[in-house]
Design an enzyme around this catalytic site. Structure first.
Site, PDB file in Angstrom:
ATOM      1  N   GLU A  91       0.816  -1.219   0.000  1.00  0.00           N
ATOM      2  CA  GLU A  91       0.000   0.000   0.000  1.00  0.00           C
ATOM      3  C   GLU A  91       0.850   1.271   0.000  1.00  0.00           C
ATOM      4  O   GLU A  91       0.543   2.233  -0.710  1.00  0.00           O
ATOM      5  CB  GLU A  91      -0.926   0.013   1.230  1.00  0.00           C
ATOM      6  N   ASP A  92       1.920   1.261   0.788  1.00  0.00           N
ATOM      7  CA  ASP A  92       2.637   2.513   1.044  1.00  0.00           C
ATOM      8  C   ASP A  92       3.975   2.645   0.315  1.00  0.00           C
ATOM      9  O   ASP A  92       4.655   3.658   0.461  1.00  0.00           O
ATOM     10  CB  ASP A  92       2.880   2.670   2.555  1.00  0.00           C
TER      11      ASP A  92
END
Length: 715
Positions: free
Chosen positions: A77-78
């Protein structure tokens, strides 16, 4: 201080000597490089978060794959890392776990609630494949809540806390990880209601100071009591959590001073038999608080929790709660599904058991997910499912079913199987036939009767309490409504084209779908049936010249007597869906009827002499000529309304009801509208098959001496 690489590895190897040390080291380094210079709101390196999550998982002695997932759970996600990259480096199992935990929702959705609901839907799908996804997600949320105070915006903090209380606390409780559940609950409570929490903590501290060694004294007395009866026990005690105390104050509507059982004590024994022996010793020594005994050993909670609970006026004359369980039961009570984790050292690989997949509540959630029309509805039903207290009931064969408190036979039928719920016609509770809306009690034995001709009744939704039952009923209503609207729309379109003397083909309808923003011909028929699109608009779209012809004619105001002789049959339409029977005139089979199209509701049926029709005289496009369908009305029942004037004398009401019942009428409502010295006026709603039966009832009433007059009511 971030936990060092070797510290994490040693912590895992301490309970799992066969752990894959190389994979743990590679995951630690990979995550640290992936997150690079990213920082958290606290000012710490972002990498500290996945390490803390891995540490929390190691405290529960989870397998290597779970620890690695904790280290990698935010990389997709990051950072620039992809799931396929994780699969290449760490294998398919870990890639699937990371993918399950990853927050997939990147779209700007309608609202925070909608986003929350959508994320929860994805979480349920992911954890249904592997329960470890949920455990990692809970550890992730636990560490985020521990650092919540670093977020500057109060609104965001409160939103996260509310989401934690609504979703993650019940999930932690459902899989039985008690300390995580209580920690999440307390941190969310601190954000959502800090004053109440502080007040309760102050009072608990005051009681501790006043009581001195009260808890230690009670523990010693309980130990000595059991030892004197030859039972070796371990006893621990603590005050209940601030949130559990506050919730009890709210539920019972009492003040703190009125709560006397704020202390809970745990008695640990070796065997199940000793649990009941220890309970007998306690009950023979202390006064029992009525209604506080619960046997979760013979009737475990859905998360596998087993224990005996009792409330007594115990040592030091204190009202306390005592929980009695074995060491094995205690491990499950503290760790929940994590306590079931087993390691099979086969070929050097860890293969955790899949017992978590077998949880009935998770299967129920998947059923709700399949039936819900949107994520918000799914969230509504699952929250309802998770928060309810329970009642335990049995099938005739003795199989146990746990249902939320307030559940009905319909809820029970759906808990057994969706098809049994869909075709439920009657229920026996403890051998006696009861209404389907009856509230079930602990220990009830149920037997459900079904019929292939039965379908879910829309009225069931008003009394069922389980999310599964409600979502199945709503799904049926949605599908049936669509079918009804499509049939009605098809009839209306065909009728309009026949009246205008134009041919109608499927090809012609497909050619105009884009104009009405419909994907299929059925979609267009549904919109016509709902009253969203006028059938004349469909005619003009296919034959533009038809509009010119009609505009050349003067269209008179519509009257019921002007309706053509050939009419659309009210064919198998369920009242309350595509067709509504007007409450002003209560039409019955045998009456001449007319339909009025109501936007979004389909067609409302009126009698041709109904005064309400005058309001639609200048709207001919909303009038539809309809007729009764003979086959449908043979078994269906309808409501006719009578206005009667009866003598004010003893027995007159009994004479009226007897006359109605003698002719097969069923009174479903009765209302007095005027009371005089000599006569009463009343409205009676009678369930009948058709207008002929109602006329027979009226004739019988007119022949009854106490009935002064009776007429059919049209208002």
């Amino acid at each position: 201080m971030v936990m060092r690489q070797y510290e994490l590895v040693e912590r895992v190897r301490a309970y799992d000597p066969g752990a894959d040390e190389d994979a743990l080291n590679r995951a630690y380094v990979f995550s640290m490089k992936a997150h690079g210079n990213q920082m958290r709101a606290s000012g710490d390196p972002y990498f500290s978060h996945p390490v803390e999550v891995a540490g929390l998982l190691s405290e529960k002695k989870l397998d290597t794959a779970s620890i690695i997932t904790g280290l990698l759970h935010d990389t997709v996600e990051d950072t620039e890392v992809t799931v396929s990259e994780i699969q290449d480096k760490f294998g398919e199992e870990i890639a699937q776990l990371v993918d399950g935990v990853t927050k997939l929702s990147q779209l700007e959705l309608q609202s925070d609630r909608h986003k929350q609901a959508e994320n929860f839907r994805k979480l349920v799908l992911a954890m249904s494949k592997d329960i470890r996804v949920l455990i990692v997600k809970l550890a992730d949320r636990l560490h985020n809540m521990q650092t919540l105070h670093f977020i500057k915006k109060e609104e965001k903090r409160r939103r996260i806390a509310r989401e934690t209380m609504d979703i993650y606390v019940p999930l932690a409780e459902r899989i039985g990880i008690r300390d995580w559940k209580e920690a999440l609950e307390d941190m969310a409570f601190r954000e959502l209601n800090p004053d109440a929490r502080a007040s309760i903590l102050n009072r608990l501290q005051f009681l501790s100071e006043q009581g001195g060694n009260l808890i230690d004294n009670i523990i010693k007395e309980l130990k000595d009591l059991q030892k004197s009866h030859g039972i070796e026990v371990e006893v621990s005690g603590r005050q209940k959590t601030p949130y559990s105390i506050w919730r009890k104050m709210q539920r019972q509507n009492v003040g703190f001073e009125q709560l006397s059982d704020i202390m809970a004590f745990r008695v640990i024994v070796d065997t199940t038999e000793q649990c009941y022996h220890a309970l007998g010793v306690i009950h023979s020594r202390y006064s029992v608080v009525p209604g506080r005994f619960k046997d979760y050993i013979s009737l475990p909670k859905p998360n596998g929790y087993r224990s005996l609970h009792t409330g007594v006026i115990g040592p030091e004359n204190q009202r306390i709660e005592i929980q009695i369980r074995t060491k094995e039961m205690h491990a499950i009570a503290e760790l929940g599904v994590a306590a079931h984790w087993q390691y099979k050292q086969t070929g050097g690989s860890d293969q955790p058991s899949k017992e978590g997949r077998q949880y009935r509540w998770m299967r129920d959630m998947l059923d709700i997910l399949a039936n819900a029309s949107n994520p918000d509805e799914f969230l509504e039903h699952t929250k309802m499912e998770m928060f309810s207290d329970q009642v335990f009931v049995f099938t005739p064969k003795g199989d146990l079913h746990a249902l939320p408190r307030g559940a009905t036979p319909v809820d029970f039928a759906y808990s057994v199987h969706t098809e049994i719920g869909n075709h439920c016609v009657a229920a026996k509770v403890n051998g006696r036939i009861v209404p389907l809306r009856t509230e079930l009690r602990n220990g009830d034995q149920l037997e459900i009767s079904t019929s292939s001709a039965q379908t879910p009744n829309p009225s069931w939704e008003s009394f069922v309490v389980t999310g599964k039952a409600r979502s199945c009923i709503r799904r049926f209503i949605r599908s049936k409504q669509r079918e009804q609207y499509a049939n009605l729309g098809r009839e209306i379109i065909d009728k309009t084209f026949r009246q205008a003397s134009y041919d109608l083909t499927e090809k012609a309808l497909k050619a105009i779908l884009d104009r009405f923003q419909c994907d299929t011909v059925e979609d267009l028929q549904v919109r016509v049936g709902e009253g969203q699109v006028a059938s004349r608009e469909v005619l003009y779209a296919i034959y533009p010249g038809a509009k010119d012809k009609e505009s050349a004619k003067k269209v008179p105001a519509r009257r019921a007597k002007d309706l053509p002789s050939h009419a659309i049959p009210v064919r198998g339409l369920i009242a309350g869906m595509a067709v509504h029977y007007a409450k002003c005139c209560h039409p019955l089979p045998g009456d001449r009827i007319v339909g009025i199209v109501t936007t979004g509701k389909g067609v409302t049926i009126h009698t041709i002499d109904c005064r309400t029709l005058e309001a639609f005289a200048d709207m001919p496009e909303r009038w539809i000529d309809v007729s009764w369908e003979t086959d449908q009305t043979e078994t269906a029942s309808f409501v006719g309304r009578l206005h009667a004037v009866i003598s004010n004398e003893p027995g007159s009401l009994a004479s009226l009801t007897t006359a109605i019942g003698r002719d097969g009428g069923n009174i479903i409502n009765l209302k007095f509208t005027n009371r005089g010295q000599d006569f009463f006026d009343l409205l009676v709603d009678v369930e009948v098959k058709d207008v002929r039966q109602l006329n027979n009832i009226m004739a019988a009433l007119r022949a009854t001496p106490v009935v002064n007059s009776v007429e059919r009511s049209h208002g």
